[in-house]
Write an enzyme that holds these catalytic residues in place. Structure first.
Site, PDB file in Angstrom:
ATOM      1  N   CYS A   2      -3.128  21.908  18.767  1.00 39.91           N
ATOM      2  CA  CYS A   2      -3.087  22.139  17.494  1.00 39.91           C
ATOM      3  C   CYS A   2      -3.242  20.801  16.711  1.00 39.91           C
ATOM      4  CB  CYS A   2      -1.567  22.314  17.067  1.00 39.91           C
ATOM      5  SG  CYS A   2      -0.829  24.217  17.540  1.00 39.91           S
ATOM      6  N   TRP A  74      -3.316  26.264  18.421  1.00 39.22           N
ATOM      7  CA  TRP A  74      -3.482  26.848  19.824  1.00 39.22           C
ATOM      8  C   TRP A  74      -2.205  27.553  19.977  1.00 39.22           C
ATOM      9  CZ3 TRP A  74      -0.815  26.288  24.340  1.00 39.22           C
ATOM     10  CH2 TRP A  74      -1.377  26.662  25.624  1.00 39.22           C
ATOM     11  N   ASN A  98       3.032  21.205  15.052  1.00 39.53           N
ATOM     12  CA  ASN A  98       2.366  20.957  16.326  1.00 39.53           C
ATOM     13  C   ASN A  98       3.548  20.764  17.285  1.00 39.53           C
ATOM     14  OD1 ASN A  98       1.072  20.399  18.819  1.00 39.53           O
ATOM     15  ND2 ASN A  98       0.012  18.668  18.189  1.00 39.53           N
ATOM     16  N   GLU A 488     -13.083  26.606  34.292  1.00 38.99           N
ATOM     17  CA  GLU A 488     -12.410  26.520  32.912  1.00 38.99           C
ATOM     18  C   GLU A 488     -13.521  26.865  31.939  1.00 38.99           C
ATOM     19  OE1 GLU A 488     -10.925  22.577  31.437  1.00 38.99           O
ATOM     20  OE2 GLU A 488     -11.978  21.640  32.716  1.00 38.99           O
ATOM     21  N   HIS A 504      -8.034  28.400  57.942  1.00 41.21           N
ATOM     22  CA  HIS A 504      -6.535  28.746  57.813  1.00 41.21           C
ATOM     23  C   HIS A 504      -6.213  29.770  56.849  1.00 41.21           C
ATOM     24  CE1 HIS A 504      -5.825  25.486  60.961  1.00 41.21           C
ATOM     25  NE2 HIS A 504      -6.577  24.952  59.984  1.00 41.21           N
ATOM     26  N   LYS A 600      -7.720  20.936  23.962  1.00 44.62           N
ATOM     27  CA  LYS A 600      -7.574  19.512  24.461  1.00 44.62           C
ATOM     28  C   LYS A 600      -6.214  18.957  24.136  1.00 44.62           C
ATOM     29  CE  LYS A 600     -10.365  16.216  25.964  1.00 44.62           C
ATOM     30  NZ  LYS A 600     -11.398  16.370  27.418  1.00 44.62           N
TER      31      LYS A 600
HETATM   32  C1  F6R Z   1      -9.959  19.754  32.590  1.00 47.59           C
HETATM   33  C2  F6R Z   1      -8.785  19.089  31.587  1.00 47.59           C
HETATM   34  C3  F6R Z   1      -7.407  19.214  31.860  1.00 47.59           C
HETATM   35  C4  F6R Z   1      -6.939  17.678  31.511  1.00 47.59           C
HETATM   36  C5  F6R Z   1      -5.314  17.790  31.733  1.00 47.59           C
HETATM   37  C6  F6R Z   1      -4.769  16.499  31.496  1.00 47.59           C
HETATM   38  O1  F6R Z   1     -11.129  19.680  32.159  1.00 47.59           O
HETATM   39  O2  F6R Z   1      -9.280  18.345  30.784  1.00 47.59           O
HETATM   40  O3  F6R Z   1      -7.132  19.747  33.193  1.00 47.59           O
HETATM   41  O4  F6R Z   1      -7.278  17.026  32.537  1.00 47.59           O
HETATM   42  O5  F6R Z   1      -4.912  18.575  30.723  1.00 47.59           O
HETATM   43  O6  F6R Z   1      -5.081  15.891  30.321  1.00 47.59           O
HETATM   44  P1  F6R Z   1      -4.826  14.337  30.098  1.00 47.59           P
HETATM   45  O7  F6R Z   1      -5.897  13.561  30.852  1.00 47.59           O
HETATM   46  O8  F6R Z   1      -5.209  14.111  28.586  1.00 47.59           O
HETATM   47  O9  F6R Z   1      -3.308  13.782  30.242  1.00 47.59           O
END
Ligand code: F6R
Length: 605
Positions: A2, A74, A98, A488, A504, A600
């Site tokens: 968000c 989000w 958020n 992803e 395995h 993100k």
């Molecule tokens: C994958 C990705 C996520 C982040 C994860 C941790 O491409 O971006 O798996 O790596 O959410 O995020 P940070 O590094 O911001 O703690």
């Protein structure tokens, strides 16, 4: 997760709100909304989908108000829809939020007067604030009283038509930044929204509330006691948040790794003297020498970078024990750590809720915590005992790429420094140092030489529904990361395995709906890697081998990566995987930078 923006000044707020929301869209993109207020009323606009949908509405409903807040969502509570989009209204107030209000159900059942129109926890908070907002109450006091009853995490911004002279913001667990302009004040949940508007900012801490006016900001805590503000300078330039001619941020971020890695290494690796010096660790040489155990935590790609780093730490530091944990798991485990443990906390955003919770748990247990963080000024970076910024620059594409490379390299540099503090001689670490120094140009040449070929291979395999990635030793974390990247953004179901584990169980999956990515290094494990490959071939696999070996490999496609690196070759092979995931997704026509269901910076549990 968000995005929040806000603006109060002397010109139309809408222009900043929309520009800010576009920049924060990577934090959530299922719906968006804005409200601007004046003393006669408000213009509330909300739309399902991307910020572009909202922008279209704003072009039809012109607002000239100079105060407003906005949000890109989000979804957590309630599906993506116009009604669930923020801002939420209750009485005279509008709220963007958020985070998650954990006790929203109890609160909602007590708020009988408000007619709820959404399924969100946020509307409950709006109604709660409104319930305290009587004619003789200041907005900030109503917000304070409501937050005293609130359990959960929040970054919020609130405006009222009764007092359109201010925006009240507050934070507990979700980032909020206040930008100080010459005659205006901005709000953003991420510094990138402020670039080009101001470089001066106040990063709100948990438990702080701010009253933002056009000509200044007043801070206080939840007990209504004043707090003095700390103004900091934002050092992100405009180019870092633009595509700069690339079709997608993801491609830009993959291709800029030679430069971002140079920033990671700059001033830290001294090849001539064979030394590494990381400033900011806040540990004396004696303390470094005494480290007996390193525990590494992170989530997703950061966790995989930590896992790769753990192999390097073990190789570099004699007698050191290392474990790596997913922050989302470790925080709930009854774990025990040996004495003289140092924790490395890995995070690109520095805001990941699980990683942050884990960091706090570790600190409570008295463990020394070091951050390996990209986002400057982020919460984790501020809470760790010491640490290193990886200086990869803003990562806008949701899938993490350049951060992985810089994180793995930073852990390696840390390993060299610990080894040296423990008495390692130059010759013991020189190979690592030489390879660290050469890594940026090796990555550069891989991108230039192999981009087209990877694109061609990707096109050929884009129609598959499933994929298996496998590798041994340092290539195991790289296999996990390759699978994560592919799934992803391309939605191909992809899993990574240790090559030795295939037999395995996972090898049962191999059929014509699958292709397999075999990662193979030309080292002492080469023959062992070929056995796993042969086992998959024997079952009709469709293998793409990614390797630095010139020796013969029996696979449908062999992507030979010509690199002189040995120890750090896994990082180089991973660049090819990043490109592969990008080009598969391009071939499938999906949104590369903003894949479905994701966002993100995961600031909720
Ligand atoms: C994958 C990705 C996520 C982040 C994860 C941790 O491409 O971006 O798996 O790596 O959410 O995020 P940070 O590094 O911001 O703690």
């Amino acid at each position: 997760m968000c995005g929040i923006v806000g603006c109060i000044g002397n010109k139309e707020a809408m222009s900043y709100l929309i520009s800010g929301l576009h920049r924060l869209e990577y934090r959530g993109y299922d719906s968006a909304g804005v409200v601007t207020v004046n003393d006669k009323g408000a213009t509330l606009l909300r739309a399902k989908g991307k910020v572009a949908e909202l922008e279209y509405l704003t072009s039809k409903n012109i607002s000239k108000d100079i105060v407003g807040i906005g949000h890109t969502r989000w979804a957590t509570h309630g599906e993506p829809s116009e009604l669930n989009a923020h801002p939420h209204k209750a009485g005279d107030i509008y709220l963007v939020h958020n985070g998650i209000i954990e006790n929203y159900k109890e609160l909602r059942s007590e708020l009988k007067k408000h007619k709820f129109s959404s399924q969100t926890d946020t509307e409950v908070l709006a109604a709660l604030i409104d319930s305290f907002y009587s004619d003789d109450t200041e907005l900030v006091d109503a917000v304070t009283q409501a937050l005293q009853l609130t359990v959960g995490t929040y970054g919020i911004a609130v405006v009222s038509v009764r007092n359109p002279e201010e925006i009240v913001v507050a934070r507990a667990g979700s980032p909020l930044i206040i930008g100080i302009g010459s005659d205006e004040t901005y709000i953003a949940s991420d510094a990138s929204a402020l670039i080009g508007y101001t470089t001066q900012a106040i990063y709100l801490n948990d438990g702080e509330i701010a009253i933002c006016r056009r000509d200044g900001v007043k801070l206080r805590n939840l007990a209504a006691q004043p707090i003095s503000a700390r103004v900091e300078t934002i050092e992100i330039d405009m180019q870092a948040i633009q595509k700069q001619g690339y079709d997608h941020f993801l491609l830009k971020e993959i291709c800029e790794q030679p430069q971002t890695l140079r920033s990671t290494l700059s001033g830290r690796v001294n090849v001539e003297d064979c030394l590494v010096k990381l400033g900011g660790l806040n540990l004396t040489t004696e303390e470094l020498k005494n480290i007996e155990h390193v525990t590494i935590i992170g989530c997703g790609t950061a966790y995989y970078a930590g896992l790769l780093g753990s192999y390097y730490l073990e190789q570099l530091v004699d007698g050191l024990t290392v474990d790596v944990a997913m922050a989302s798991e470790l925080r709930y485990r009854s774990f025990h750590l040996p004495k003289n443990t140092v924790a490395l906390v890995i995070s690109q955003s520095g805001e990941t809720a699980d990683t942050l919770a884990c960091l706090r748990e570790l600190k409570q247990r008295g463990v020394k915590t070091l951050g390996i963080i990209n986002a400057v000024g982020s919460t984790i970076a501020r809470e760790v005992d010491g640490g290193v910024y990886v200086h990869a620059g803003p990562e806008i594409s949701v899938a993490s790429t350049k951060a992985f490379t810089s994180q793995a390299v930073t852990i390696t540099m840390f390993g060299v420094q610990v080894a040296q503090a423990k008495g390692a001689r130059a010759k013991d670490v020189s190979k690592f140092i030489e390879e660290l120094d050469r890594l940026p140009s090796e990555i550069e040449s891989v991108i230039t030489k192999y981009k087209e070929r990877v694109a061609a291979i990707a096109k050929r395999y884009a129609h598959y529904e499933h994929a298996i990635f496998f590798g041994r030793d340092t290539l195991y974390p790289v296999a996990l990361e390759g699978a994560l990247k592919l799934k992803e953004i391309s939605y191909i179901q992809a899993e990574g395995f240790a090559a030795g584990e295939l037999k395995h169980g996972p090898i049962a999956l191999v059929d014509n709906a699958f292709f397999e990515v075999a990662l193979i290094l030309d080292n002492w494990l080469f023959d062992k890697s070929l056995s796993a490959l042969a086992e998959v071939n024997a079952r009709g696999g469709h293998i793409i081998a990614i390797t630095n070996s010139k020796k013969e490999i029996d696979a449908e496609e062999v992507l030979f990566i010509d690199t002189e690196l040995d120890l750090l070759a896994p990082i180089v092979l991973n660049i090819a995987q990043q490109l592969f995931a990008y080009y598969v997704t391009l071939a499938k026509g999906y949104d590369v930078d903003q894949p479905r269901n994701l966002a993100k910076s995961v600031t909720v549990e």
